[in-house]
Design a protein around this motif. Structure first.
Motif, mmCIF file in Angstrom:
data_model
loop_
_atom_site.group_PDB
_atom_site.id
_atom_site.type_symbol
_atom_site.label_atom_id
_atom_site.label_comp_id
_atom_site.label_asym_id
_atom_site.label_seq_id
_atom_site.Cartn_x
_atom_site.Cartn_y
_atom_site.Cartn_z
ATOM 1 N N PRO A 71 9.417 -1.371 -3.435
ATOM 2 C CA PRO A 71 9.306 -2.483 -2.597
ATOM 3 C C PRO A 71 9.505 -2.083 -1.239
ATOM 4 O O PRO A 71 10.281 -2.651 -0.731
ATOM 5 C CB PRO A 71 10.577 -2.417 -3.769
ATOM 6 C CG PRO A 71 11.537 -1.144 -4.041
ATOM 7 C CD PRO A 71 10.007 0.043 -4.023
ATOM 8 N N GLN A 72 9.084 -1.314 -0.786
ATOM 9 C CA GLN A 72 8.811 -1.142 0.514
ATOM 10 C C GLN A 72 8.830 -1.359 1.908
ATOM 11 O O GLN A 72 10.466 -1.874 2.563
ATOM 12 C CB GLN A 72 7.638 -0.242 0.837
ATOM 13 C CG GLN A 72 7.774 0.242 2.389
ATOM 14 C CD GLN A 72 8.668 0.658 2.600
ATOM 15 O OE1 GLN A 72 8.099 1.884 1.857
ATOM 16 N NE2 GLN A 72 9.323 0.906 4.014
ATOM 17 N N LEU A 73 8.228 -3.045 1.353
ATOM 18 C CA LEU A 73 8.034 -4.639 2.533
ATOM 19 C C LEU A 73 9.903 -4.921 2.399
ATOM 20 O O LEU A 73 10.141 -5.304 3.040
ATOM 21 C CB LEU A 73 6.954 -5.053 2.394
ATOM 22 C CG LEU A 73 5.264 -4.445 3.236
ATOM 23 C CD1 LEU A 73 4.687 -5.102 3.325
ATOM 24 C CD2 LEU A 73 5.821 -3.488 4.113
ATOM 25 N N PHE A 74 10.102 -5.513 1.011
ATOM 26 C CA PHE A 74 11.187 -5.532 0.637
ATOM 27 C C PHE A 74 12.190 -5.331 1.153
ATOM 28 O O PHE A 74 13.470 -6.519 1.397
ATOM 29 C CB PHE A 74 11.380 -5.902 -0.662
ATOM 30 C CG PHE A 74 10.118 -7.038 -1.573
ATOM 31 C CD1 PHE A 74 10.199 -8.670 -1.469
ATOM 32 C CD2 PHE A 74 9.039 -6.920 -1.879
ATOM 33 C CE1 PHE A 74 9.555 -9.142 -1.562
ATOM 34 C CE2 PHE A 74 8.088 -7.708 -2.737
ATOM 35 C CZ PHE A 74 8.410 -9.155 -2.639
ATOM 36 N N LYS A 75 12.522 -3.741 1.061
ATOM 37 C CA LYS A 75 13.745 -3.425 1.744
ATOM 38 C C LYS A 75 13.470 -3.036 3.078
ATOM 39 O O LYS A 75 15.238 -3.518 3.560
ATOM 40 C CB LYS A 75 13.938 -1.751 0.816
ATOM 41 C CG LYS A 75 12.900 -0.591 1.373
ATOM 42 C CD LYS A 75 12.927 1.016 1.287
ATOM 43 C CE LYS A 75 12.678 1.718 1.048
ATOM 44 N NZ LYS A 75 12.532 3.092 0.549
ATOM 45 N N GLN A 76 12.432 -3.378 3.643
ATOM 46 C CA GLN A 76 12.793 -3.324 5.384
ATOM 47 C C GLN A 76 12.894 -4.826 5.722
ATOM 48 O O GLN A 76 13.783 -5.269 6.175
ATOM 49 C CB GLN A 76 10.936 -2.989 5.745
ATOM 50 C CG GLN A 76 11.055 -1.670 5.757
ATOM 51 C CD GLN A 76 9.834 -1.728 6.176
ATOM 52 O OE1 GLN A 76 8.754 -0.395 5.659
ATOM 53 N NE2 GLN A 76 9.765 -1.297 8.028
ATOM 54 N N PRO A 107 0.532 -0.901 0.320
ATOM 55 C CA PRO A 107 0.108 -0.235 -0.355
ATOM 56 C C PRO A 107 0.843 1.375 -0.181
ATOM 57 O O PRO A 107 1.513 1.516 1.239
ATOM 58 C CB PRO A 107 -0.686 -0.019 1.241
ATOM 59 C CG PRO A 107 0.159 -0.814 2.097
ATOM 60 C CD PRO A 107 0.961 -2.212 1.526
ATOM 61 N N GLU A 108 0.829 2.051 -1.006
ATOM 62 C CA GLU A 108 1.652 3.609 -1.290
ATOM 63 C C GLU A 108 0.056 4.706 -1.171
ATOM 64 O O GLU A 108 0.878 5.394 -2.157
ATOM 65 C CB GLU A 108 2.335 3.427 -2.456
ATOM 66 C CG GLU A 108 3.392 3.027 -1.796
ATOM 67 C CD GLU A 108 4.622 3.022 -0.789
ATOM 68 O OE1 GLU A 108 4.781 4.099 -0.585
ATOM 69 O OE2 GLU A 108 5.837 2.073 -0.803
ATOM 70 N N GLY A 109 -0.769 4.101 -1.615
ATOM 71 C CA GLY A 109 -2.081 4.962 -1.503
ATOM 72 C C GLY A 109 -2.757 4.664 -2.798
ATOM 73 O O GLY A 109 -3.153 5.994 -3.375
ATOM 74 N N ILE A 164 11.652 7.142 9.257
ATOM 75 C CA ILE A 164 12.367 5.900 10.225
ATOM 76 C C ILE A 164 10.811 4.986 9.959
ATOM 77 O O ILE A 164 9.978 5.749 10.711
ATOM 78 C CB ILE A 164 12.836 6.302 11.231
ATOM 79 C CG1 ILE A 164 13.696 7.942 10.942
ATOM 80 C CG2 ILE A 164 13.343 5.197 12.094
ATOM 81 C CD1 ILE A 164 14.873 6.891 10.210
ATOM 82 N N ARG A 165 11.343 4.358 10.632
ATOM 83 C CA ARG A 165 10.193 2.657 10.132
ATOM 84 C C ARG A 165 9.646 2.733 11.142
ATOM 85 O O ARG A 165 10.634 2.249 12.571
ATOM 86 C CB ARG A 165 10.437 1.906 9.492
ATOM 87 C CG ARG A 165 10.782 1.782 8.079
ATOM 88 C CD ARG A 165 10.637 2.631 7.282
ATOM 89 N NE ARG A 165 11.542 3.036 5.389
ATOM 90 C CZ ARG A 165 10.945 3.651 5.136
ATOM 91 N NH1 ARG A 165 9.952 5.221 5.439
ATOM 92 N NH2 ARG A 165 12.227 3.792 3.651
ATOM 93 N N ILE A 166 8.870 1.384 11.597
ATOM 94 C CA ILE A 166 8.309 0.804 12.158
ATOM 95 C C ILE A 166 9.188 -0.482 12.353
ATOM 96 O O ILE A 166 8.763 -1.220 11.618
ATOM 97 C CB ILE A 166 7.007 0.552 12.248
ATOM 98 C CG1 ILE A 166 6.014 1.901 12.853
ATOM 99 C CG2 ILE A 166 5.953 -0.248 14.047
ATOM 100 C CD1 ILE A 166 4.089 1.784 12.494
HETATM 101 N N1 ASP Z 1 7.982 3.687 -0.583
HETATM 102 C C1 ASP Z 1 8.070 5.052 -0.239
HETATM 103 C C2 ASP Z 1 7.657 5.638 -1.564
HETATM 104 O O1 ASP Z 1 7.776 4.851 -2.379
HETATM 105 C C3 ASP Z 1 9.659 5.524 0.569
HETATM 106 C C4 ASP Z 1 9.478 5.178 1.944
HETATM 107 O O2 ASP Z 1 9.526 5.124 2.179
HETATM 108 O O3 ASP Z 1 11.058 5.138 1.983
HETATM 109 O O4 ASP Z 1 7.376 6.783 -1.340
#
Ligand code: ASP
Length: 581
Positions: A198-203, A174-176, A480-482
């Motif tokens: 790739p938000q969840l993959f990078k985390q 979900p990115e909106g 900064i993430r949860i």
């Molecule tokens: N995934 C976020 C985006 O695509 C960026 C991030 O929070 O690193 O906007």
């Protein structure tokens, strides 16, 4: 046979007397009834070919057949041009190739437009993109893009970031936006989602022990297309373990500076300016303010609480901006239209003339104190008001501010204003859904100390999200993430995702966060936006080789297309009758 000995744009005076083969396109042909001149173009530039029937009668015959954009190979001798024929605007302008042999390598059908025609409409340009891309501006834009990407890669590599490829066939992130879906033949009825990021993959990669990840990631978002938006786009996507947000910003600033330097431009000063979201909204009405000009907003809510002017007295927020000149009725009317386009009900104003006299239909309802409170230092000026919910006032006045900045020439185009906007609200109210939703994405960290507000006062909770803004364009976001699964669940819950749904949709993330997840954070910068700004283009389609049109098609290949029923059947899909073509 060698097709060419050097590139057309490399021809110089020191080559005079030498024999060369050149190959490329006929950019122009001038027939002087006898002598024929052809500008031969390749990826390096132009060289002038001269075909003299006395010197090369066979070549002269061929030359008469040549039309624009034919592909040619010419062999001849480099000669100095007569002084009156020197073209100082062309790097090869002092010389020409006296042709002995001329070959048409490939012909072109009559062109749908001439390459030097600047008024070709965009749909034609995109339909014949391969011709459009032959133009110097498009060549420059795509080369600039490549230079920037190469510079960023070099920089990220030097900084110890590991380039990791993540899947394009995946689950919804979900990115909106809406997802693009890909059906799966081996599992009819099931779909992959193309990643919105790739938000969840990078985390996950950080939890997996890669301290610094990056990727030039392709992202897919199904949303309405605009000048700064395509269905698919690239991001410089990065993530770090154990970062402070200043450390994340430092990396991004370094990447920006490396890009400027690779283009031979003066880089922006570091560190970039910083504004909290609240301050940006209060002063500019925008979370991506253009700081190259002033025209700031001011709050007048307290002063107008008891105003006789009911519109002000009853509005949750009253704000104004003071324009340093008298605006005419026509200008005010067009600003009012603009305000309405942005959701305003109208645009109240006060115009102060040279003597400081005030002219306005609402002046008689305002107290002398209020008029004095907003009176600008300069006598001839206009004060424009917004009165509504605070975010609506901000939206309208910021649109007015940007418009006036351009129209009145207030923007100092020689400046580059980079900015970090920080401390965004964690949630925003979703009118349609009637509940709180994320303002960045659901994995955004909470400002330390605001955790309890998730339940008690969600609208007041701030996040650890930040945006990078350049001259009023949002270049990207990060946070900064949860890194605590319990906290992540509380955020999901407030957004209406209960425990079971969270397990179904994000179970893997919650599990990852339970398996030794270090604090982490990162950023994603939109490459096409960045490149477009560097290229001085206001539309990202100008820096994308094969973009989609505003209606979401790609005119050269004709995509998207219907798919045959039997293929769809294999995938377990049937098109609704109203969409069948
Ligand atoms: N995934 C976020 C985006 O695509 C960026 C991030 O929070 O690193 O906007």
């Amino acid at each position: 046979m060698k097709w060419r000995d050097l590139l057309a744009g490399e021809l110089r005076k020191e080559h005079v007397g030498q024999r060369f083969a050149l190959a490329g396109w006929a950019a122009t042909r001038r027939d002087h009834g006898g002598l024929v001149f052809i500008d031969l173009r390749d990826e390096s530039g132009l060289a002038q070919l001269v075909i003299n029937p006395e010197r090369a009668p066979e070549a002269a015959k061929v030359a008469h057949e040549i039309r624009n954009e034919f592909v040619l190979r010419a062999v001849g001798e480099v000669a100095a041009r007569a002084s009156e024929a020197v073209n100082p605007n062309l790097p090869t302008g002092e010389v020409e190739l006296q042709v002995d042999e001329l070959e048409i390598v490939s012909r072109s059908e009559p062109l749908p437009f001439q390459l030097d025609d600047e008024n070709v409409d965009e749909s034609t340009r995109l339909r014949y993109r391969y011709l459009d891309l032959r133009r110097e501006k498009m060549q420059d834009n795509l080369r600039l893009s490549a230079t920037v990407v190469a510079a960023i890669r070099r920089f990220m590599d030097e900084q110890g970031f590991v380039d990791v490829w993540t899947p394009n066939l995946t689950r919804a992130t979900p990115e909106g936006a809406r997802d693009f879906l890909a059906p799966v033949r081996l599992q009819p009825g099931n779909f992959f989602a193309l990643p919105q990021s790739p938000q969840l993959f990078k985390q996950t990669l950080i939890v997996a022990g890669f301290g610094r990840y990056y990727q030039m990631a392709v992202c897919f978002r199904d949303e309405d297309l605009r000048a700064d938006r395509q269905f698919e786009f690239r991001q410089l996507d990065l993530e770090l373990a154990f970062p402070t947000r200043e450390e994340v910003w430092d990396v991004l600033e370094g990447a920006v500076v490396a890009s400027f330097e690779a283009l031979g431009r003066t880089p922006p000063e570091r560190p970039f300016r910083r504004l909290t979201w609240h301050e940006a909204m209060a002063r500019f009405g925008s979370d991506k303010p253009d700081l190259r000009f002033g025209l700031e907003l001011h709050d007048l809510t307290a002063e107008t609480r008891d105003s006789e002017f009911k519109v002000f007295a009853q509005a949750p927020s009253v704000q104004y901006l003071a324009v340093p000149q008298q605006l005419s009725r026509a200008e005010l009317a067009s600003l009012e239209e603009l305000a309405k386009e942005w959701g305003g009900k109208g645009l109240a104003y006060l115009v102060f003339d040279e003597e400081g006299e005030v002219r306005s239909p609402i002046a008689k309802f305002l107290s002398a104190e209020v008029i004095e409170a907003v009176r600008p230092d300069e006598p001839a000026a206009t004060v424009l008001f917004g009165a509504d919910e605070p975010l609506k006032v901000a939206r309208v006045l910021s649109a007015v501010r940007n418009h006036l900045g351009r129209e009145l020439g207030l923007i100092d185009e020689s400046r580059d204003e980079f900015l970090w906007v920080t401390d965004f609200p964690l949630f925003e109210w979703d009118e349609d859904g009637g509940r709180w939703t994320f303002s960045h994405h659901p994995f955004t960290g909470i400002r330390l100390g605001d955790e309890d507000l998730i339940e008690s006062d969600p609208g007041a909770a701030l996040s650890q999200a930040y945006d990078m803004v350049w001259n009023g364009w949002e270049l990207g976001s990060g946070s900064i993430r949860i890194h605590d699964s319990e906290l992540q669940k509380r955020v999901f819950k407030q957004m209406g995702i209960d425990e079971q749904q969270a397990e179904e949709r994000f179970g893997f993330l919650l599990e990852v966060l339970r398996m030794g997840a270090p604090p982490h954070g990162g950023f994603a910068m939109g490459l096409e936006r960045f490149v477009a700004l560097l290229a001085g283009e206001s539309n990202i389609r100008e820096v994308v080789a094969f973009p989609k049109t505003a209606s979401g098609s790609e005119p050269m290949t004709g995509a998207p297309t219907p798919i045959a029923k039997d293929i769809l059947a294999e995938l377990g899909i049937q098109v609704l009758p109203q969409f069948e073509s």
